[in-house]
Enzyme design. Structure first.
Site, PDB file in Angstrom:
ATOM      1  N   CYS A  14      -1.765 -50.418  -3.480  1.00 30.26           N
ATOM      2  CA  CYS A  14      -2.732 -49.302  -3.515  1.00 30.26           C
ATOM      3  C   CYS A  14      -2.103 -48.053  -4.139  1.00 30.26           C
ATOM      4  O   CYS A  14      -2.349 -47.739  -5.293  1.00 30.26           O
ATOM      5  CB  CYS A  14      -3.241 -48.957  -2.115  1.00 30.26           C
ATOM      6  N   ARG A  15      -1.294 -47.354  -3.351  1.00 26.63           N
ATOM      7  CA  ARG A  15      -0.781 -46.052  -3.770  1.00 26.63           C
ATOM      8  C   ARG A  15       0.253 -46.116  -4.879  1.00 26.63           C
ATOM      9  O   ARG A  15       0.123 -45.425  -5.890  1.00 26.63           O
ATOM     10  CB  ARG A  15      -0.196 -45.307  -2.565  1.00 26.63           C
ATOM     11  N   ASP A 117      -2.067 -43.881   3.474  1.00 24.88           N
ATOM     12  CA  ASP A 117      -2.392 -45.213   2.979  1.00 24.88           C
ATOM     13  C   ASP A 117      -3.891 -45.486   3.150  1.00 24.88           C
ATOM     14  O   ASP A 117      -4.397 -45.480   4.262  1.00 24.88           O
ATOM     15  CB  ASP A 117      -1.594 -46.250   3.775  1.00 24.88           C
TER      16      ASP A 117
END
Length: 144
Positions: A14-15, A117
């Site tokens: 994701c990040r 997150d």
């Protein structure tokens, strides 16, 4: 000169891939390699579909991304290591104490902001993370 940047989060889906693609896009034409890895990555996993969708919506793509587990060799070869949360910085330092002088929060120039997150959350969490990552990568590119 910063020749190699390593961006770190937990799962590398994701990040950190979002930051990798945004920083790479911002540094187009600069001889800097930008990579990402996770502290607990499931090797070979693609970017999260929602993270990918948000990237595409902003004119980027993470379609080619494959999750990688962070290694001491990656840390050693990086000139700059950027992490999403303070605990990630601590984990990098525990793995590679020599990295203390080159490991920072991605949100360093936003008052050491941590980037939460979004994994397992709804799209607004991904959009918030994207905006924070976009702002942070813009701030870092001014230092190259």
């Amino acid at each position: 000169m910063i020749e190699r940047v390593l961006i770190v989060c937990v799962g590398n889906i994701c990040r950190s891939p979002t930051a990798e693609f945004l920083l790479r896009q911002r540094l187009d034409g600069v001889a800097t390699i930008v990579e990402s890895a996770g502290l607990a990555a499931v090797l070979g996993s693609p970017i999260d579909p929602v993270a990918q969708s948000v990237l595409v919506e902003h004119g980027a793509t993470g379609a080619s991304h494959v999750a990688r587990q962070i290694t001491q060799a990656q840390i050693r070869s990086a000139d700059l290591v950027l992490a999403m949360e303070k605990r990630h910085v601590s984990a990098v330092h525990a793995m590679a104490p020599h990295a203390r002088g080159k490991t920072f929060l991605l949100g360093r120039w936003q008052s050491d902001a941590e980037i939460a997150d979004p994994y397992g959350q709804k799209r607004p969490a991904f959009e918030r993370a994207y905006q924070q990552i976009d702002d942070a990568t813009a701030s870092w590119t001014q230092r190259f």
